[in-house]
Design a protein around this motif. Structure first.
Motif, PDB file in Angstrom:
ATOM      1  N   ILE A   1       0.873  -1.185   0.000  1.00  0.00           N
ATOM      2  CA  ILE A   1       0.000   0.000   0.000  1.00  0.00           C
ATOM      3  C   ILE A   1       0.909   1.235   0.000  1.00  0.00           C
TER       4      ILE A   1
ATOM      5  N   VAL B   1       1.137   5.561  -1.430  1.00  0.00           N
ATOM      6  CA  VAL B   1       0.576   6.757  -2.051  1.00  0.00           C
ATOM      7  C   VAL B   1       1.752   7.541  -2.614  1.00  0.00           C
TER       8      VAL B   1
ATOM      9  N   GLY C   1      -0.638  12.258   2.979  1.00  0.00           N
ATOM     10  CA  GLY C   1      -1.114  13.099   4.071  1.00  0.00           C
ATOM     11  C   GLY C   1      -2.439  13.778   3.792  1.00  0.00           C
TER      12      GLY C   1
ATOM     13  N   GLY D   1      -5.348  11.804   3.127  1.00  0.00           N
ATOM     14  CA  GLY D   1      -6.436  10.835   3.261  1.00  0.00           C
ATOM     15  C   GLY D   1      -6.522   9.807   2.132  1.00  0.00           C
TER      16      GLY D   1
ATOM     17  N   GLY E   1      -4.423   7.348   1.537  1.00  0.00           N
ATOM     18  CA  GLY E   1      -4.104   6.041   2.113  1.00  0.00           C
ATOM     19  C   GLY E   1      -5.318   5.470   2.834  1.00  0.00           C
ATOM     20  N   ASP E   2      -5.959   6.351   3.590  1.00  0.00           N
ATOM     21  CA  ASP E   2      -7.174   5.980   4.306  1.00  0.00           C
ATOM     22  C   ASP E   2      -8.245   5.432   3.375  1.00  0.00           C
TER      23      ASP E   2
ATOM     24  N   THR F   1       5.785   0.996   9.115  1.00  0.00           N
ATOM     25  CA  THR F   1       4.560   1.792   9.024  1.00  0.00           C
ATOM     26  C   THR F   1       3.508   1.345  10.037  1.00  0.00           C
TER      27      THR F   1
ATOM     28  N   TRP G   1       0.726   3.749  11.512  1.00  0.00           N
ATOM     29  CA  TRP G   1      -0.347   4.151  10.587  1.00  0.00           C
ATOM     30  C   TRP G   1      -1.459   3.100  10.589  1.00  0.00           C
TER      31      TRP G   1
END
Ligand SMILES: CC(C)(COP(=O)(O)OP(=O)(O)OC[C@H]1O[C@@H](n2cnc3c(N)ncnc32)[C@H](O)[C@@H]1OP(=O)(O)O)[C@@H](O)C(=O)NCCC(=O)NCCS
Length: 171
Positions: A80, A82, A88, A90, A92-93, A118, A121
């Motif tokens: 995963i 980005v 930073g 969102g 990734g969310d 990571t 996170w």
């Protein structure tokens, strides 16, 4: 999906061979710095059907893989990432939510992952550290122990997956 703002197109979908250069661009620097496991082009191509990408205006800005282990009703989240410019905010969310929703739609009940750097996170997103015994045996055999990864797991809750339905496009 279509964002009204300046007609910027953004969507999450399964990866195709055409996305390989875009995926490589995001994950290569992370492989170089040891954050992600190095994958040869061949390995990446083989795993491609398990990859999902976020595309914005024709560029790949994020990717992630979901490797299902149906017998254990478990799935691995891997690679995963980005793109640096888009971190930073969102993305990734959103991508993790998409992967969780996808996992649920495949009948999986939990997600696991291996990480070296990571962890925080993922912990903030409901994962907790687990022992290697929680990893499906088939996967356990292929773990490169020299990386010293830690293992994290999350039970998925169908009703509370936290997914915004409009970024979920089942295939
Ligand atoms: C981890 C990653 C996917 C998160 O994506 P993102 O779009 O930047 O994340 P979000 O915007 O959803 O969340 C950002 C939050 O996570 C935090 N964060 C980012 N990277 C982090 C890390 N490595 N460890 C802990 N927290 C991290 C940010 O500080 C931010 O916190 P805030 O919301 O309190 O400001 C992205 O930073 C990335 O690609 N990192 C490199 C690849 C990687 O480490 N992948 C995981 C391999 S196991």
């Amino acid at each position: 999906m279509l964002y009204g703002f300046r007609d910027v197109y953004e969507g999450t979908r399964m990866a195709t061979e055409e996305d390989l250069p875009g995926i490589r661009k995001i994950i290569w620097p992370l492989e170089d710095s040891g954050v992600l496991v190095r994958r040869t082009d061949e390995e990446l191509l083989e795993a491609l059907e398990s990859f999902y990408v976020v595309e914005r205006d024709g560029s790949i800005i994020a990717c992630a893989a979901l490797f299902p282990f149906p017998e254990e009703k478990s799935g691995e989240v891997a690679a995963i990432a980005v793109s640096e410019e888009c971190r930073g905010r969102g993305q990734g969310d959103k991508l993790l939510d998409y992967i969780e929703k996808m996992a649920l739609s495949l009948g999986l009940e939990k997600l696991f992952l291996l990480t070296t750097r990571t962890a925080d996170w993922f912990v903030r997103r409901g994962f907790s550290e687990c022992s290697i015994e929680s990893i499906p045996e088939k996967r356990r055999k292929r773990i490169n122990l020299s990386r010293g990864s830690k293992y994290y797991i999350k039970q998925l809750q169908p009703k509370h997956a936290g997914v915004t339905a409009n970024n979920f496009v089942p295939r």
